[in-house]
Design an enzyme around this catalytic site. Structure first.
Site, PDB file in Angstrom:
ATOM      1  N   PRO A   1       0.826  -1.148   0.000  1.00 44.17           N
ATOM      2  CA  PRO A   1       0.000   0.000   0.000  1.00 44.17           C
ATOM      3  C   PRO A   1       0.899   1.250   0.000  1.00 44.17           C
ATOM      4  CG  PRO A   1      -0.818  -1.601   1.589  1.00 44.17           C
ATOM      5  CD  PRO A   1       0.188  -2.223   0.678  1.00 44.17           C
ATOM      6  N   GLU A   2       0.780   2.005  -1.038  1.00 43.79           N
ATOM      7  CA  GLU A   2       1.547   3.245  -1.163  1.00 43.79           C
ATOM      8  C   GLU A   2       0.632   4.418  -0.788  1.00 43.79           C
ATOM      9  OE1 GLU A   2       3.614   3.351  -4.937  1.00 43.79           O
ATOM     10  OE2 GLU A   2       3.492   1.189  -5.162  1.00 43.79           O
TER      11      GLU A   2
ATOM     12  N   LYS B   1       3.209   7.021   3.351  1.00 45.75           N
ATOM     13  CA  LYS B   1       2.416   5.797   3.209  1.00 45.75           C
ATOM     14  C   LYS B   1       1.766   5.381   4.524  1.00 45.75           C
ATOM     15  CE  LYS B   1       5.848   4.109  -0.076  1.00 45.75           C
ATOM     16  NZ  LYS B   1       6.830   3.043  -0.357  1.00 45.75           N
TER      17      LYS B   1
ATOM     18  N   ARG C   1       1.782 -10.975   5.839  1.00 49.90           N
ATOM     19  CA  ARG C   1       3.242 -11.155   6.002  1.00 49.90           C
ATOM     20  C   ARG C   1       3.802 -10.495   7.256  1.00 49.90           C
ATOM     21  NH1 ARG C   1       5.642  -9.776   0.177  1.00 49.90           N
ATOM     22  NH2 ARG C   1       7.574 -10.501   1.086  1.00 49.90           N
TER      23      ARG C   1
ATOM     24  N   ARG D   1      14.521  -4.953  -6.515  1.00 51.55           N
ATOM     25  CA  ARG D   1      13.125  -4.905  -6.931  1.00 51.55           C
ATOM     26  C   ARG D   1      12.983  -4.733  -8.425  1.00 51.55           C
ATOM     27  NH1 ARG D   1      10.403  -1.221  -2.761  1.00 51.55           N
ATOM     28  NH2 ARG D   1       8.852  -2.775  -3.325  1.00 51.55           N
TER      29      ARG D   1
END
Length: 276
Positions: A2-3, A58, A113, A263
């Site tokens: 979630p940004e 965020k 997670r 990434r």
DNA sequence: CATACGTCCTGCCAGC
DNA sequence: TGCTGGCAGGACGTAT
């Protein structure tokens, strides 16, 4: 996480139901999502009344009547599910913390997670906490000049810079990749070789992508849900992120995937020329 | 100070 | 069918 757009969407949903309401008790099912001793965390909250729910970068930020705050960083898979009016948040799959409200509602922090983190910030420490983060990209004060100054001070790949929360608060991998596609800048371009015109394009692109994503309620790849449990609709609007081997909608060249900084980045090799 | 990399944790999916 | 490896929206700590 979630940004920024996802945090904004969650915060707006909760702001419409939480202010004025009081926490009755807190149940911690997963100690590792809480900063500091779990017992202290659970004991500190009962009796506090919500004044405001907002966002910084965020992070979803809950402000209480006494000026103290609860900051939630959602990590990769965190969700804040509201059962504020229904009594229970139905869609929790991996509940980690329950906030029981005095009038019977319940807000649940849920995280597969458990990379997320819940932190209590006393009123006096808020300024320092907030100062560790860079400027808000949607603020009026975040001008192309501000971005240019930031870029000029680093030789790091521009994508890495956009992800650095100390430089700019709220941009994550999806929106960094999308903004660079719009601005026609290769993700691995050293930040300090980006010229004035390209910087202006990037500045406009970052803001445009974030605004549009907020309007669409964010992007759901897998886990993300807003406070009401709904998915975000921005996924359909992605032009580069996750589209390896698909044609660029501008020029039909195949989108490529590269990895750096641990990434994935996606880009059009024709529209976004490689730096040299 | 800046930059690079490993690590935390679970679930899903492609490929064999 | 079942197993393995790779990959995922983030960020912190440590090494260089």
């Amino acid at each position: 996480m979630p940004e920024l757009p996802e945090a904004e969407t969650i915060a707006r949903g909760l702001h419409s139901v939480l202010p004025g309401r009081v926490i009755a008790s807190v149940t911690i099912l997963r100690d590792d999502v809480v900063k500091g001793p779990p017992r202290g965390f659970a004991a500190a909250l009962p009796g506090r009344q919500f004044r405001d729910v907002g966002r910084r970068g965020k992070n979803v930020v809950f402000t209480f009547e006494d000026g103290s705050r609860l900051v939630i960083n959602l990590g990769m898979t965190g969700r804040i599910l509201s059962g504020a009016n229904s009594g229970q948040a139905r869609r929790a799959t991996h509940p980690a913390v329950h906030f029981h409200l005095a009038d019977g509602g319940c807000v649940t922090y849920d995280d597969v997670r458990r990379f997320g983190l819940l932190t209590l910030i006393p009123r006096a420490r808020w300024r320092d906490w907030s100062r560790r983060l860079g400027p808000e990209p949607l603020a009026r004060s975040f001008t192309a000049r501000v971005l240019r100054k930031t870029l000029s001070r680093s030789r790091a790949p521009v994508r890495s810079l956009l992800l650095d929360q100390r430089k700019i608060a709220g941009v994550g991998n999806i929106y960094a990749v999308e903004a660079l596609w719009f601005a026609r800048i290769h993700p691995a371009t050293p930040a300090n070789v980006i010229g004035e015109r390209a910087t202006a394009r990037l500045h406009r692109s970052v803001r445009r992508v974030l605004r549009r994503a907020i309007r669409a309620g964010g992007t759901t790849l897998r886990n993300y849900r807003n406070a009401e449990g709904d998915v975000g609709r921005f996924g359909r609007a992605l032009h580069a992120y996750g589209r390896a081997d698909e044609p660029c909608v501008r020029c039909r060249t195949s989108i490529e995937r590269i990895v750096f900084g641990g990434r994935s980045a996606f880009f059009c090799p024709r529209c976004q020329a490689a730096p040299r």
